[in-house]
Design an enzyme around this catalytic site. Structure first.
Site, short mmCIF file in Angstrom:
data_model
loop_
_atom_site.label_atom_id
_atom_site.label_comp_id
_atom_site.label_asym_id
_atom_site.label_seq_id
_atom_site.Cartn_x
_atom_site.Cartn_y
_atom_site.Cartn_z
N THR A 182 -12.29 5.42 -9.00
CA THR A 182 -13.65 5.96 -8.90
C THR A 182 -14.12 6.50 -10.24
O THR A 182 -13.31 6.93 -11.05
CB THR A 182 -13.60 7.09 -7.86
OG1 THR A 182 -13.32 6.49 -6.62
CG2 THR A 182 -14.86 7.90 -7.79
N ARG A 210 -15.19 2.96 6.80
CA ARG A 210 -14.64 4.20 6.23
C ARG A 210 -15.47 4.69 5.02
O ARG A 210 -15.87 3.93 4.17
CB ARG A 210 -13.20 3.91 5.81
CG ARG A 210 -12.47 5.09 5.16
CD ARG A 210 -12.53 5.03 3.64
NE ARG A 210 -11.75 6.12 3.05
CZ ARG A 210 -11.83 6.48 1.77
NH1 ARG A 210 -12.66 5.86 0.97
NH2 ARG A 210 -11.09 7.46 1.30
N GLY A 212 -15.37 7.66 1.99
CA GLY A 212 -14.55 8.70 1.33
C GLY A 212 -15.39 9.90 0.95
O GLY A 212 -16.50 10.10 1.44
N ASP A 213 -14.85 10.69 0.04
CA ASP A 213 -15.53 11.93 -0.37
C ASP A 213 -16.64 11.71 -1.37
O ASP A 213 -17.58 12.51 -1.46
CB ASP A 213 -14.51 12.88 -1.01
CG ASP A 213 -13.87 12.25 -2.24
OD1 ASP A 213 -13.44 11.08 -2.15
OD2 ASP A 213 -13.81 12.91 -3.29
N THR A 233 -12.15 12.76 -7.71
CA THR A 233 -11.54 11.45 -7.47
C THR A 233 -10.17 11.68 -6.85
O THR A 233 -9.46 12.61 -7.20
CB THR A 233 -11.39 10.64 -8.77
OG1 THR A 233 -10.63 9.46 -8.48
CG2 THR A 233 -10.70 11.41 -9.88
N GLY A 234 -9.83 10.84 -5.89
CA GLY A 234 -8.54 11.00 -5.23
C GLY A 234 -8.62 10.53 -3.81
O GLY A 234 -9.54 9.78 -3.43
N GLY A 236 -9.82 10.49 -0.61
CA GLY A 236 -11.07 11.05 -0.14
C GLY A 236 -11.01 11.88 1.13
O GLY A 236 -11.70 12.90 1.25
N1 ASP Z 1 -12.20 9.35 -3.68
C1 ASP Z 1 -12.39 7.94 -3.49
C2 ASP Z 1 -12.40 7.64 -2.01
O1 ASP Z 1 -11.64 8.24 -1.28
C3 ASP Z 1 -11.34 7.11 -4.12
C4 ASP Z 1 -11.13 7.38 -5.57
O2 ASP Z 1 -11.31 8.49 -6.03
O3 ASP Z 1 -10.76 6.44 -6.29
O4 ASP Z 1 -13.13 6.76 -1.61
#
Ligand code: ASP
Length: 320
Positions: A182, A210, A212-213, A233-234, A236
């Protein structure tokens, strides 16, 4: 000269030097540099934080290496569905989109939602229709395709697995494990305005629509001139459950923590306590910046009015 700062990320995760080639590392650093410079060039001329972060993110969306725009990961159905959000810390206005296809720069669509609609969050076909109405640039599926993301997806499309364990030989091999790619940008401009934005293809093999965050205001993205701007990022799901980005702002507002203290609390304590892997970048009203992560690495860069520059991929900052 007034104060300004910009900080960007290109995703966090199991990013190990042992998995990298000098050539790939160089490509990532160049990609980060291009993005952070795009934003800084706007800020140093007295431009708006909102413009700076959009330009920074656009370069990352156009770069195949990052999981946003071109180069986004594949869903369970083998298509690319993108999410993005932007927030203006001056007005607390925000725009977000999810499950969008074929829009060249999803961050621009998030901005259009904020600036040109009465809404905050649009999804799927409706968001696509709005992109068409606003005349945004669309691209065919091929434009978004990257072999390494496709191979990454092919490996796990018949399972529910997200993590892979590979020996890496070339770029395609190397990219397979990078499940968090991300991108995000946060800036303070000379007028004291903070803005934050995040853009992503989400997680490989995601299904059932789905989300994410990243496009969820308060979870993956948040900005408030009184406190800070944050882009996460992480993993989510854990960032949503932690309301991670807003929690940093709340810790600053109600508990008087500094930006870095608040980010450390959320990333190293709250997220860790629920096994939430990832990181975040932030800027406060004074132009202080922080880039905090609990994973092996996070692609990141910072520039400010003092001429300071930071680039990093692994735990240590990158020597420049
Ligand atoms: N946070 C993003 C998600 O969960 C993924 C990412 O940070 O790469 O969609």
């Amino acid at each position: 000269m007034g104060k300004y700062s910009i900080v960007i990320h290109g995703g966090a995760g199991t990013i190990l030097k042992s998995d990298m080639t000098p050539q790939l590392e160089e490509a990532y650093v160049r990609g980060l540099e291009e993005a952070v410079l795009a934003g800084k060039n706007i800020l140093e001329k007295g431009g708006d934080a909102l413009d700076a972060i959009q330009d920074a993110i656009r370069t990352l969306e156009d770069n195949l290496l990052f999981n946003a725009g071109r180069g986004s990961v594949f869903t369970k159905k083998g298509v690319q569905e993108m999410d993005a959000a932007i927030m203006d810390g001056k007005t607390l206005k925000a725009g977000a989109i999810t499950g969008v296809r074929n829009v060249r720069n999803p961050i621009q669509l998030a901005y259009e939602v904020m600036a040109e609609s009465n809404h905050v969050f649009l999804s799927g076909k409706g968001a696509n229709d709005f992109a068409i109405k606003r005349g945004l640039k669309l691209e065919p599926d091929d434009y978004f395709f990257s072999q390494f993301r496709y191979d990454q997806w092919k490996e796990i499309r018949d399972s529910d697995t997200y993590s892979l364990d590979h020996t890496h030989q070339d770029l395609n091999e190397l990219m397979k494990d990078k499940k968090f790619g991300t991108v995000g940008a946060v800036a303070l401009d000379m007028h004291g305005n903070i803005a934050a934005a995040t853009s992503t293809g989400g997680m490989t093999n995601k299904k059932y629509g789905r989300i994410g965050d990243s496009p969820v205001i308060g979870a993956g993205t948040y900005a408030n001139n009184n406190t800070c701007g944050i882009s996460c990022t992480g993993h989510g799901e854990l960032f949503i459950r932690s309301v991670a980005a807003y929690d940093v702002s709340a810790l600053m507002e109600y508990k008087g923590l500094s930006l870095e203290e608040a980010m450390n609390e959320v990333v190293h304590k709250k997220l860790v306590s629920i096994q939430g892997a990832g990181g975040m970048i932030g800027v406060d009203a004074e132009g202080n910046t922080a880039m905090v992560f609990n994973t092996a690495g996070m692609y990141r860069a910072m520039m400010n009015h003092k001429g300071e520059k930071i680039f990093g991929i692994y735990r240590e900052n990158y020597p420049i």
